[in-house]
Design a protein around this motif. Structure first.
Motif, PDB file in Angstrom:
ATOM      1  N   UNK A 103       0.818  -1.206   0.000  1.00 40.37           N
ATOM      2  CA  UNK A 103       0.000   0.000   0.000  1.00 40.37           C
ATOM      3  C   UNK A 103       0.859   1.266   0.000  1.00 40.37           C
ATOM      4  N   UNK A 104       2.011   1.207   0.676  1.00 35.52           N
ATOM      5  CA  UNK A 104       2.911   2.368   0.669  1.00 35.52           C
ATOM      6  C   UNK A 104       3.470   2.609  -0.727  1.00 35.52           C
ATOM      7  N   UNK A 105       3.791   1.542  -1.432  1.00 37.12           N
ATOM      8  CA  UNK A 105       4.292   1.704  -2.798  1.00 37.12           C
ATOM      9  C   UNK A 105       3.209   2.303  -3.689  1.00 37.12           C
ATOM     10  N   UNK A 106       1.980   1.783  -3.594  1.00 37.63           N
ATOM     11  CA  UNK A 106       0.884   2.324  -4.409  1.00 37.63           C
ATOM     12  C   UNK A 106       0.665   3.801  -4.113  1.00 37.63           C
ATOM     13  N   UNK A 107       0.756   4.169  -2.846  1.00 41.29           N
ATOM     14  CA  UNK A 107       0.600   5.578  -2.448  1.00 41.29           C
ATOM     15  C   UNK A 107       1.725   6.428  -3.029  1.00 41.29           C
ATOM     16  N   UNK A 108       2.945   5.883  -3.046  1.00 41.78           N
ATOM     17  CA  UNK A 108       4.093   6.672  -3.496  1.00 41.78           C
ATOM     18  C   UNK A 108       4.074   6.938  -4.995  1.00 41.78           C
TER      19      UNK A 108
END
Length: 371
Positions: A103-108
């Protein structure tokens, strides 16, 4: 002065010291309205995240403190610092896409947020918090960086050799630092993480049936987490700051390469949004040398980033060794060795760079761990 525990804050308040210049990082400040209020002037006090109830916030603001609020609309806590693999892979039972790491990668990479000033600030705060914790974690330790490609498959002789390299380095007293990803990085972290050769011999065949994180990260991560849990046994996870003196395995991955998931065989994980900060951090902390296993573009980039300070080093500076493993790979398949030799002519770095055939040869070139 940074204060990261309530015990340290209480001691400071009881001593009657000034709050000017204090940095309170990620603390639960419930019930601290009265102690703060007793100090009156709070100018110069900075509160970074944590829990700040309304009554405490009112006292802080009236006293002139600077309060950075907890951030609730991002998939990461920018104040937390280092991670455990269990943090990044929480929810893996529902698939990798459900984990905080994914989820952090998708947000970034969300196109609406990549250049949003608020999101950029959150990522910068996060990476600074990671660096702050990482500095404290490795302080006073001998460290060897191990670089190598993410495509190295579990179950291969090369993977086993990289794991044995990590094990031997950790056994000799070094912290093993890798880029924290799959392939050669995972192998070296695994070797450093296991307690002994027998445990490594048990782990390797358990991982081999899922050789790669492609095409699906989920089974690759699940089998690794099973192995990690068995290696940890019933020992509870301790606060990361207590592990520094006994750390053996450290991963420093990045969400910049989001297609490469982090491996789980680390005492802790220092994961960054900024790849530039991350790579510099790995190299700067590898104070006893760097071993480079076969890799491609990313590994080549790391080699030349490591070479730059060697190239410009003064004559009277002791240089840590940079050892390339795989003579054929580095002289024929990806022929960077000839360039390194040309750069090194007439410079101190000529004595620091090496190309060897095996992990055993590399180990012989590294200095002993610092006492």
């Amino acid at each position: 002065m940074e204060i990261e525990t309530l015990e340290a804050l209480d001691d400071h308040l009881e001593d009657g010291g000034s709050l000017h210049g204090l940095r309170l990082q990620n603390l639960d400040l419930t019930d601290y309205a009265v102690p703060f209020g007793a100090h009156g002037d709070l100018t110069g006090l900075v509160v970074l995240g944590g829990i700040v109830p309304t009554d405490v916030a009112d006292v802080l603001n009236r006293g002139g403190a600077i309060v950075f609020p907890q951030i609730v609309d991002a998939p990461i806590d920018p104040w937390r610092g280092l991670y455990y693999p269990e943090d990044l892979y929480a929810g893996l039972e529902d698939g990798y896409a459900a984990t905080p790491d994914a989820r952090a990668y998708a947000w970034s990479i969300d196109g609406r947020l990549r250049t949003d000033a608020y999101s950029t600030l959150v990522r910068a705060i996060h990476d600074d918090s990671v660096t702050d914790d990482l500095d404290e974690f490795v302080e006073g330790r001998s460290a060897v960086g191990v670089m190598g490609g993410h495509a190295l498959l579990r179950g291969t002789a090369e993977y086993a050799a990289a794991a044995e390299l990590g094990r031997r380095l950790a056994e000799s007293g070094h912290v093993v630092i890798t880029g924290g990803g799959p392939g050669a990085m995972e192998a070296a972290n695994l070797g450093a993480f296991v307690p002994d050769a027998e445990a490594l011999g048990d782990a390797l065949p358990r991982l081999a049936p899922v050789p790669s994180f492609r095409p699906d990260v989920t089974p690759w991560a699940r089998v690794a987490m099973d192995v990690r849990r068995d290696l940890l046994g019933d020992e509870p996870l301790l606060p990361a700051e207590t592990l520094g003196p006994s750390a053996r395995s450290l991963g420093v991955p990045t969400w910049f390469y989001g297609h490469e998931p982090p491996n789980v065989f680390c005492d802790v994980v220092a994961k960054y949004f900024s790849n530039a900060i991350r790579e510099d951090g790995i190299l700067a902390r590898s104070n006893c040398g760097i071993v480079v296993l076969p890799g491609a573009a990313g590994t080549v980039q790391e080699i030349f980033q490591a070479v730059t300070p060697l190239y410009y080093a003064a004559d009277d500076v002791a240089l840590p060794p940079l050892v390339l493993v795989g003579r054929k790979h580095w002289t024929e398949s990806v022929p960077v060795w000839s360039t390194l030799q040309r750069l090194a002519r007439g410079r101190p770095m000529a004595e620091a760079i090496h190309v060897v055939d095996s992990v055993e040869d590399a180990l012989a070139l590294l200095p002993p761990a610092r006492a």
